[in-house]
Write an enzyme that holds these catalytic residues in place. Structure first.
Site, PDB file in Angstrom:
ATOM      1  N   GLU A 120       0.166  14.435 -16.873  1.00  0.00           N
ATOM      2  CA  GLU A 120      -0.337  13.067 -16.970  1.00  0.00           C
ATOM      3  C   GLU A 120      -0.066  12.524 -18.372  1.00  0.00           C
ATOM      4  O   GLU A 120      -0.275  13.235 -19.351  1.00  0.00           O
ATOM      5  CB  GLU A 120      -1.847  13.016 -16.684  1.00  0.00           C
ATOM      6  CG  GLU A 120      -2.338  11.596 -16.529  1.00  0.00           C
ATOM      7  CD  GLU A 120      -3.815  11.513 -16.134  1.00  0.00           C
ATOM      8  OE1 GLU A 120      -4.248  10.449 -15.721  1.00  0.00           O
ATOM      9  OE2 GLU A 120      -4.522  12.525 -16.250  1.00  0.00           O
ATOM     10  N   GLY A 253      -9.427  17.327 -22.865  1.00  0.00           N
ATOM     11  CA  GLY A 253     -10.570  18.151 -22.512  1.00  0.00           C
ATOM     12  C   GLY A 253     -10.312  18.938 -21.242  1.00  0.00           C
ATOM     13  O   GLY A 253     -10.608  20.128 -21.152  1.00  0.00           O
ATOM     14  N   GLU A 256      -6.994  17.119 -14.075  1.00  0.00           N
ATOM     15  CA  GLU A 256      -7.324  17.278 -12.663  1.00  0.00           C
ATOM     16  C   GLU A 256      -6.136  17.588 -11.771  1.00  0.00           C
ATOM     17  O   GLU A 256      -6.049  17.099 -10.639  1.00  0.00           O
ATOM     18  CB  GLU A 256      -8.003  16.004 -12.147  1.00  0.00           C
ATOM     19  CG  GLU A 256      -7.099  14.764 -12.086  1.00  0.00           C
ATOM     20  CD  GLU A 256      -7.068  13.925 -13.346  1.00  0.00           C
ATOM     21  OE1 GLU A 256      -6.630  12.762 -13.283  1.00  0.00           O
ATOM     22  OE2 GLU A 256      -7.469  14.434 -14.406  1.00  0.00           O
ATOM     23  N   ASN A 257      -5.202  18.435 -12.192  1.00  0.00           N
ATOM     24  CA  ASN A 257      -4.108  18.819 -11.309  1.00  0.00           C
ATOM     25  C   ASN A 257      -4.675  19.243  -9.957  1.00  0.00           C
ATOM     26  O   ASN A 257      -5.644  19.998  -9.895  1.00  0.00           O
ATOM     27  CB  ASN A 257      -3.334  20.001 -11.902  1.00  0.00           C
ATOM     28  CG  ASN A 257      -3.068  19.845 -13.378  1.00  0.00           C
ATOM     29  OD1 ASN A 257      -2.327  18.969 -13.791  1.00  0.00           O
ATOM     30  ND2 ASN A 257      -3.687  20.694 -14.176  1.00  0.00           N
ATOM     31  N   HIS A 289     -16.721  16.111 -13.299  1.00  0.00           N
ATOM     32  CA  HIS A 289     -15.741  15.024 -13.488  1.00  0.00           C
ATOM     33  C   HIS A 289     -14.400  15.394 -12.849  1.00  0.00           C
ATOM     34  O   HIS A 289     -13.837  14.612 -12.071  1.00  0.00           O
ATOM     35  CB  HIS A 289     -15.563  14.767 -14.991  1.00  0.00           C
ATOM     36  CG  HIS A 289     -14.600  13.678 -15.333  1.00  0.00           C
ATOM     37  ND1 HIS A 289     -14.993  12.454 -15.806  1.00  0.00           N
ATOM     38  CD2 HIS A 289     -13.248  13.621 -15.273  1.00  0.00           C
ATOM     39  CE1 HIS A 289     -13.941  11.697 -16.023  1.00  0.00           C
ATOM     40  NE2 HIS A 289     -12.853  12.394 -15.703  1.00  0.00           N
ATOM     41  N   GLU A 290     -13.906  16.581 -13.193  1.00  0.00           N
ATOM     42  CA  GLU A 290     -12.588  16.969 -12.689  1.00  0.00           C
ATOM     43  C   GLU A 290     -12.619  17.243 -11.190  1.00  0.00           C
ATOM     44  O   GLU A 290     -11.642  16.973 -10.487  1.00  0.00           O
ATOM     45  CB  GLU A 290     -12.090  18.205 -13.445  1.00  0.00           C
ATOM     46  CG  GLU A 290     -11.983  18.019 -14.952  1.00  0.00           C
ATOM     47  CD  GLU A 290     -11.155  16.810 -15.360  1.00  0.00           C
ATOM     48  OE1 GLU A 290     -10.159  16.495 -14.677  1.00  0.00           O
ATOM     49  OE2 GLU A 290     -11.507  16.173 -16.370  1.00  0.00           O
ATOM     50  N   HIS A 293     -12.329  14.095  -9.329  1.00  0.00           N
ATOM     51  CA  HIS A 293     -10.939  13.612  -9.328  1.00  0.00           C
ATOM     52  C   HIS A 293     -10.155  14.102  -8.109  1.00  0.00           C
ATOM     53  O   HIS A 293      -9.164  13.471  -7.720  1.00  0.00           O
ATOM     54  CB  HIS A 293     -10.210  14.094 -10.582  1.00  0.00           C
ATOM     55  CG  HIS A 293     -10.255  13.132 -11.714  1.00  0.00           C
ATOM     56  ND1 HIS A 293      -9.949  11.800 -11.583  1.00  0.00           N
ATOM     57  CD2 HIS A 293     -10.543  13.317 -13.035  1.00  0.00           C
ATOM     58  CE1 HIS A 293     -10.053  11.207 -12.764  1.00  0.00           C
ATOM     59  NE2 HIS A 293     -10.418  12.096 -13.653  1.00  0.00           N
ATOM     60  N   GLU A 312     -10.545   7.266 -13.313  1.00  0.00           N
ATOM     61  CA  GLU A 312     -11.390   7.719 -14.414  1.00  0.00           C
ATOM     62  C   GLU A 312     -12.809   7.152 -14.374  1.00  0.00           C
ATOM     63  O   GLU A 312     -13.757   7.844 -14.730  1.00  0.00           O
ATOM     64  CB  GLU A 312     -10.713   7.385 -15.756  1.00  0.00           C
ATOM     65  CG  GLU A 312      -9.348   8.037 -15.937  1.00  0.00           C
ATOM     66  CD  GLU A 312      -9.392   9.564 -15.846  1.00  0.00           C
ATOM     67  OE1 GLU A 312     -10.486  10.137 -15.871  1.00  0.00           O
ATOM     68  OE2 GLU A 312      -8.325  10.171 -15.743  1.00  0.00           O
TER      69      GLU A 312
END
Length: 823
Positions: A120, A253, A256-257, A289-290, A293, A312
């Site tokens: 990304e 940090g 999110e693959n 968070h991830e 995603h 996001e």
């Protein structure tokens, strides 16, 4: 023209840090074409051919390096289905982007590497020729040829693993769902793993050898977060496994693959005697968070970079939603106000800001300037929308949306169509109002007798006539001598009036703090509200936003710094609650940097506040206390240290000495003990350097040490420390030291000169980190020589010239602080 599928085979060599690659792209050509244009960067193309109607022909090609494009000339004009085949070579770089190498040191002191990807926003082109844009979704079939002793990881589970008889093996992975190129992932190296295969998908946490013992907390929270998102969205995670991977050298940090999420080590692993309560909150929140995603970004992907907020903002909002469901005692929504609403306010209060939904057509540079809007403001506006619609309606709309757009691309308008369909409320007008306009509103609330006049305008530190107008959901609480009641009201116009209020009313707007606006009250109502603060009648969130709005208006020039300090001394004399107290300590430390003529008043109130907090909660953590209480103690200890409390400096020095001697100090005290200890007495600097230079120091401890490094209070030593950081600290960590030093009073008079003297070295940092350094150094250290700073940036061009918005932001902040310091 669009890709339907990729077949990628890579042969990475971790001894020479190079790789061989082959990609076959199945294309659908809707119109006749004679040329295919792909994205490539730093790849050497060896062969190129096209398979069309069972015939394969070689193709001529040309690389336009400045445009990062590979132009493939087809042997004839073709239409329909064709397969483009390309052989190429590349470098496993050390830039922490594309396909790169990450160094780690074993427990025996041996230096080793893994190869890992970070694509990304537009870096997949460094690993394979591709259509490197989120709208170009395709399925991916990935094969890796690696040393037999190494582990290979990709987005999906392993389909086949077989020896090639030459010390290498072929690892083939199952086909991915439809993905955008920036979400593709592969890694090779020595990994340890723990897994939860109690249900589908199988969840693994992968670490460097010897560190999987610290991964149990992450595994538990990953399963909980994934289960929450499946239930909330109504859409099950579609493939058989999901990995959470610790990477030592990491630019951001986390990332999110799809099915293979990567993290900085300190944001995934828990060290029992090192990770503090705030660290546990951070790890829980980042995992949430991830994981969010996987739905917001991976399964449904924005059609264009301009809609990146759909990734996001939603993921940021759900990081708190998930955390709150897992740990309601952590009061996640209080942290939301500090970490999102307030951070967004700070950025969006500048004249030079931008909307949440960015202009289309170009990749988004997520940096210090854009992140607070895309992540923080977007999440704050989403939270306001949830309150506006109601939580159940919002969840139902999300579920319907996911069902409709799963594995597709979507744009902002698609969201609002579904939300309007489900809620039967004109969501589009409300939402686009907030997404496409710069800035945010200030509501002037004038209470006279039994009538409340509301007037909205755009808030900015530099007042001008702005055209923006919003639809504002206002929740206000009316206090009377007998009771209180909540009133919900939508402010659609620039001015409005509420009549028929009780004669003895006191009005507080933005009750609970979920509205993204500030409020300025008329003098009489403000005084009576302040008296409610003094009596501890207002809830913590309301006490916080009343104080913080007053501080923002002080920076704007509506009030003087003296008036702000008077408000604190007069009405916040008993305040020890987390939200208002933590914010006040931060504001006092900022004023201590920009308003030296108020130094004695700042110290007087600040020390009383810190002592009051510490008297109430104690110097030592307790087993049952919350992360908020632990964070409040750290804030009070650091504030008291900077404002020269002899007692607290001695206490922190004792803790620091204990750490140096190898004694056990509670994890909640270690970070502040290191920072405050070295601030009070730089004698411990050698210990900090020694721990930083040890390759086996955990990243969690390393972050504590780096923050302490920038806290040295001796000016000459601090200069040496910063020079040391440029030579000895890893590139992805240097900004931590500079950030700490930028808020250090000992650096104020010379940090700007140090920055300009070392600009060539600083330009070797990753561009995002260079932007962070510019954003931190400029506003405070430039106060002594504003014209010199402006002159420097008028002629400065950063590498790639991608940080112009960050420079503009930093210069405006400098101007705001310069004006405020003279009031």
């Amino acid at each position: 023209m669009k890709p339907l599928s990729y077949w990628i085979r890579l042969e990475p060599d971790l001894k020479v840090f190079k790789f061989k690659g082959f990609v076959a792209i199945d294309l659908k050509l809707d119109e006749p074409v004679s040329e295919v244009v792909l994205n490539v960067k730093d790849l050497v193309i060896k062969e190129c051919s096209v398979l069309y109607r069972c015939e394969e022909d070689e193709c001529e090609y040309n690389i336009l390096e400045d445009r990062e494009e590979l132009h493939v000339k087809l042997p004839r004009i073709i239409k329909g289905r064709a397969v483009l085949k390309i052989s190429y070579e590349g470098v496993i770089n050390d830039l922490m982007i594309g396909f790169y190498r990450s160094r780690y040191v074993t427990v025996d002191g041996e230096e080793k590497y893994i190869a890992v990807t970070q694509f990304e926003e537009q870096e997949a082109r460094r690993a394979f020729p591709c259509f490197d844009h989120p709208s170009m979704k395709a399925v991916f079939n990935i094969e890796l040829i690696v040393d037999e002793k190494l582990t290979a990881i990709s987005n999906t589970e392993i389909l086949e693993e077989r020896s090639l008889g030459d010390g290498r093996k072929l690892v083939r992975f199952t086909t991915t769902p439809l993905l955008s190129s920036y979400l593709v992932f592969f890694a090779v190296g020595e990994f340890e793993a723990i897994k939860d295969d109690s249900s589908k998908p199988v969840i693994r946490v992968l670490t460097a050898p010897g560190k999987s013992v610290y991964a149990g907390y992450a595994l538990q929270n990953a399963r909980a977060a994934l289960s929450f998102m499946e239930k909330y969205t109504g859409l099950e995670y579609p493939t058989g496994k999901c990995d959470y991977i610790s990477v030592q050298d990491f630019l951001f940090g986390a990332m999110e693959n799809y099915g293979a999420i990567t993290f900085r080590e300190n944001l995934l692993l828990v060290y029992p005697k090192l990770t503090n309560r705030s660290g546990l909150v951070r790890i829980t929140s980042i995992i949430a968070h991830e994981t969010a995603h996987l739905w917001f970004g991976d399964i449904v992907t924005p059609l264009d970079w301009r809609d990146l907020w759909l990734n996001e903002s939603f993921a940021t909002y759900f990081s708190y939603k998930v955390t709150d469901s897992l740990h309601p005692e952590w009061e996640a929504w209080d942290r939301f106000l500090l970490e999102n609403t307030l951070e967004a306010f700070k950025r969006d209060s500048l004249k030079h800001t931008h909307p949440i939904q960015l202009p289309g057509g170009l990749p988004v540079n997520i940096n210090t300037s854009t992140a607070p809007i895309i992540y923080n403001k977007g999440a704050a506006v989403l939270r306001m929308l949830v309150e506006y619609l109601g939580g159940e309606v919002f969840q139902r709309a999300v579920s319907v949306f996911m069902e409709k757009y799963a594995y597709k691309n979507a744009e902002t308008g698609d969201y609002w169509s579904v939300f309007e369909q489900v809620s039967q409320i004109p969501v589009r007008e409300f939402a686009e109002n907030w997404l496409t306009q710069k800035g945010y509103p200030l509501i002037e609330a004038n209470l006279e007798e039994r009538s409340l006049q509301l007037k909205q305008s755009r808030f900015a530190y530099q007042p001008e006539e702005y055209e923006e107008k919003w639809i504002i959901p206002v929740e206000l609480i009316v206090y009377t001598s007998e009771n209180s009641r909540v009133v919900k009201y939508t402010l659609n116009n620039r001015e409005s009036r509420l009549n028929g209020l009780p004669a003895d009313s006191i009005i507080k707007l933005n009750h609970g703090g979920w509205g993204f606006y500030r409020v300025k009250y008329n003098v009489e109502n403000l005084q009576r509200l302040s008296e409610l603060v003094e009596a501890q009648t207002l809830p913590g969130a309301d006490s916080f936003n009343l104080e913080n709005d007053f501080y923002a208006l002080t920076l704007r020039g509506d009030y003087s710094i003296g008036e702000y300090l008077y408000l604190l001394e007069k009405y916040y004399s008993k305040e020890t609650r987390y939200l208002p107290a933590v914010d006040i300590t931060a504001n006092l430390l900022e004023l201590n940097l920009i308003a030296p003529h108020y130094k004695s008043k700042i110290a007087s109130y600040g020390l009383k506040l810190a002592e009051r907090i510490l008297d109430e909660i104690g110097l030592q953590p307790t087993v049952e206390e919350t992360p908020q209480r632990a964070g409040l103690r750290s804030a009070a200890l650091w504030t008291a240290t900077v404002l020269e409390s002899k007692k607290i400096r001695e206490y922190c020095s004792q803790l620091f000495e204990k750490i140096i001697r190898g004694g056990e100090v509670h994890p909640d005290l270690q970070a502040v003990a290191l920072k405050a200890g070295v601030y009070a007495d730089p004698a411990g600097l050698n210990y900090i350097k020694k721990r930083l230079e040890s390759a086996t120091t955990p990243e969690t401890e390393r972050v504590y040490l780096l923050n302490a490094l920038g806290a040295v209070s001796d000016s000459q030593l601090l200069k040496e420390v910063l020079d040391y950081a440029l030579r000895k600290v890893a590139k992805n960590n240097i900004f931590i030291v500079v950030n700490s030093a930028s808020r250090n009073p000992a650096a104020l008079n010379w940090l700007w000169s140090w920055f300009t003297d070392n600009i060539n070295e600083l330009e070797k940092l990753p561009l995002t980190h260079l932007g962070r350094v510019i954003a931190r150094v400029t506003p405070y250290s430039g106060l002594k020589n504003i014209s010199e700073v402006e002159s420097f940036f008028n002629s400065y061009r950063s590498p790639g010239d991608l940080e112009a918005d960050t420079i503009k932001m930093a210069l405006e902040e400098l101007k705001v602080y310069g004006q405020a310091s003279n009031r």
